[in-house]
Design a protein around this motif. Structure first.
Motif, PDB file in Angstrom:
ATOM      1  N   TYR A   1     -13.918 -33.129  -3.366  1.00 47.44           N
ATOM      2  CA  TYR A   1     -12.575 -33.673  -3.605  1.00 47.44           C
ATOM      3  C   TYR A   1     -12.614 -34.798  -4.632  1.00 47.44           C
ATOM      4  O   TYR A   1     -11.846 -34.807  -5.607  1.00 47.44           O
ATOM      5  CB  TYR A   1     -11.997 -34.170  -2.279  1.00 47.44           C
TER       6      TYR A   1
ATOM      7  N   ARG B   1      -4.232 -38.271  -7.867  1.00 53.56           N
ATOM      8  CA  ARG B   1      -4.144 -38.451  -6.422  1.00 53.56           C
ATOM      9  C   ARG B   1      -3.801 -39.897  -6.113  1.00 53.56           C
ATOM     10  O   ARG B   1      -3.851 -40.763  -6.992  1.00 53.56           O
ATOM     11  CB  ARG B   1      -5.466 -38.084  -5.755  1.00 53.56           C
TER      12      ARG B   1
ATOM     13  N   ASN C   1      -1.793 -33.743  -3.698  1.00 52.86           N
ATOM     14  CA  ASN C   1      -3.204 -33.565  -4.089  1.00 52.86           C
ATOM     15  C   ASN C   1      -4.159 -34.431  -3.281  1.00 52.86           C
ATOM     16  O   ASN C   1      -5.379 -34.354  -3.482  1.00 52.86           O
ATOM     17  CB  ASN C   1      -3.389 -33.913  -5.568  1.00 52.86           C
ATOM     18  N   THR C   2      -3.632 -35.258  -2.371  1.00 49.29           N
ATOM     19  CA  THR C   2      -4.426 -36.305  -1.734  1.00 49.29           C
ATOM     20  C   THR C   2      -4.938 -35.909  -0.355  1.00 49.29           C
ATOM     21  O   THR C   2      -4.197 -35.343   0.453  1.00 49.29           O
ATOM     22  CB  THR C   2      -3.581 -37.588  -1.601  1.00 49.29           C
ATOM     23  N   ILE C   3      -6.193 -36.224  -0.110  1.00 48.49           N
ATOM     24  CA  ILE C   3      -6.717 -36.223   1.263  1.00 48.49           C
ATOM     25  C   ILE C   3      -6.520 -37.650   1.772  1.00 48.49           C
ATOM     26  O   ILE C   3      -7.220 -38.578   1.349  1.00 48.49           O
ATOM     27  CB  ILE C   3      -8.203 -35.828   1.306  1.00 48.49           C
TER      28      ILE C   3
ATOM     29  N   LYS D   1      -9.022 -28.315  -0.717  1.00 44.85           N
ATOM     30  CA  LYS D   1      -7.570 -28.216  -0.776  1.00 44.85           C
ATOM     31  C   LYS D   1      -6.931 -28.074   0.606  1.00 44.85           C
ATOM     32  O   LYS D   1      -5.798 -28.504   0.818  1.00 44.85           O
ATOM     33  CB  LYS D   1      -7.155 -27.054  -1.670  1.00 44.85           C
TER      34      LYS D   1
ATOM     35  N   THR E   1      -5.836 -31.416   1.979  1.00 46.10           N
ATOM     36  CA  THR E   1      -4.864 -32.239   1.269  1.00 46.10           C
ATOM     37  C   THR E   1      -3.514 -32.223   1.976  1.00 46.10           C
ATOM     38  O   THR E   1      -3.208 -31.314   2.765  1.00 46.10           O
ATOM     39  CB  THR E   1      -4.667 -31.745  -0.179  1.00 46.10           C
TER      40      THR E   1
END
Length: 331
Positions: free
Chosen positions: A220, A229, A168-170, A6, A9
């Motif tokens: 992830y 995501r 929520n995205t890396i 997290k 993110t």
């Protein structure tokens, strides 16, 4: 599960850097060098190729948005809607409707300058690429799918979903998937050496991309489902880019925008609605003063697809909606 992913993110980065980004208005000038990160690599390649190969023509206008603004205020103040309608939401639907009158502006062009051949693919849906600001101040294009067949509530919900997925995205993980798709495309186009060189530069040497630790990346991808995501298909050119420059700059001036990006054929930008005092003659010939609202709009298109007659249907539809915007209340 630890959920250590997290902290990588965009939602975590936004929370940690928002106050700093807003507070730091003046920067101390220091000499420094940094290699391009994954985002600059990806956007830089697309922008460079597009700039080299696309002869751009454009049209800039200040549209009288007085009637449009009255309709927007009604939509925005409607408390019965599940999500409040923003001006950006209204304009996405507005331009999507105009594009239905000029499908050539919502197309993909494949062109080979060597023998002057190519194909123009008219798209069956309006896939709007919207530039979104990241925590570090840079932007990335996020695609809002099928905007032409969504009503205003559905567009507002889709925008809120993009926001949720963004947090929520890396990002580097998603860009990695985008890069893989582009490398396969280069190989398919017979540019294997370029694909290999790009891959090596991304993983070896001083210009390599610094990903999150392998354990974090696996956690992830296992913990955050694709529907929660941003994925590769959510990032890119879509069928047209629409930029809301008025949301980040409140000053006067015309809307400007980035180059048309391959394989799309056009790009649209609009600025902030502003008040202008205008002198006019009434029915008795007397001079009167009234305040109108003006919306700066820029349309750029790939001149290879044709000339200005090709965008006239788009402009005519835009004039029609600006003059009679009441139909938007039913969108």
């Amino acid at each position: 599960m630890s959920e250590s992913y997290k902290e990588y993110t965009l939602g975590y980065q936004r929370q940690g850097r928002k106050d700093e980004f807003n507070r730091k208005k003046v920067f101390e000038l220091t000499e420094s060098v940094e290699s391009l990160d994954f985002l600059r690599k990806a956007t830089g390649y697309t922008l460079t190729i597009s700039q080299r190969t696309i002869p751009v023509a454009g049209f800039v206008r200040e549209a009288d948005a007085t009637k449009l603004w009255e309709v927007y205020k009604k939509l925005n103040s409607d408390t019965s809607r599940p999500i409040k309608i923003s001006f950006n939401t209204l304009m996405i639907r507005f331009f999507a409707e105009c594009l239905k009158s000029s499908p050539i502006l919502n197309a993909h062009l494949s062109y080979k300058p060597f023998n002057a051949t190519g194909t123009l693919t008219y798209k069956g849906s309006v896939e709007v690429s919207m530039p979104v600001i990241l925590p570090n101040g840079r932007m990335i294009p996020i695609v809002l799918h099928d905007a032409g067949n969504k009503n205003l509530d559905e567009i507002a919900f889709a925008v809120s979903e993009i926001e949720r997925k963004l947090n929520n995205t890396i990002l580097d993980e998603t860009l990695y998937d985008v890069a893989k798709q582009r490398m396969f495309l280069l190989i398919k186009q017979g540019k294997a050496l370029q694909a290999i060189a790009t891959g090596i530069a991304s993983f070896v040497g001083k210009h390599k991309v610094h990903f999150a630790p392998s354990k974090v990346r696996k956690e992830y991808r296992k913990s955050v489902k694709p529907e929660d995501r941003l994925c590769a298909e959510d990032i890119g050119e879509g069928t047209i880019c629409i930029s809301d420059l008025g949301s980040i700059y409140s000053g006067r001036g015309f809307a400007t925008t980035s180059p048309v990006l391959q394989p799309t054929t056009s790009v649209i930008a609009f600025g902030r609605v502003r008040d202008e005092d205008k002198v006019y003659k009434d029915e008795n010939g007397n001079l009167q003063l009234k305040t109108l609202k003006y919306l700066p709009i820029t349309i750029l298109f790939d001149h290879k697809i044709g000339g200005f007659p090709d965008i006239v249907p788009f402009m005519n539809k835009m004039d029609e909606l600006l003059e009679n915007p009441e139909e938007m209340l039913n969108w």
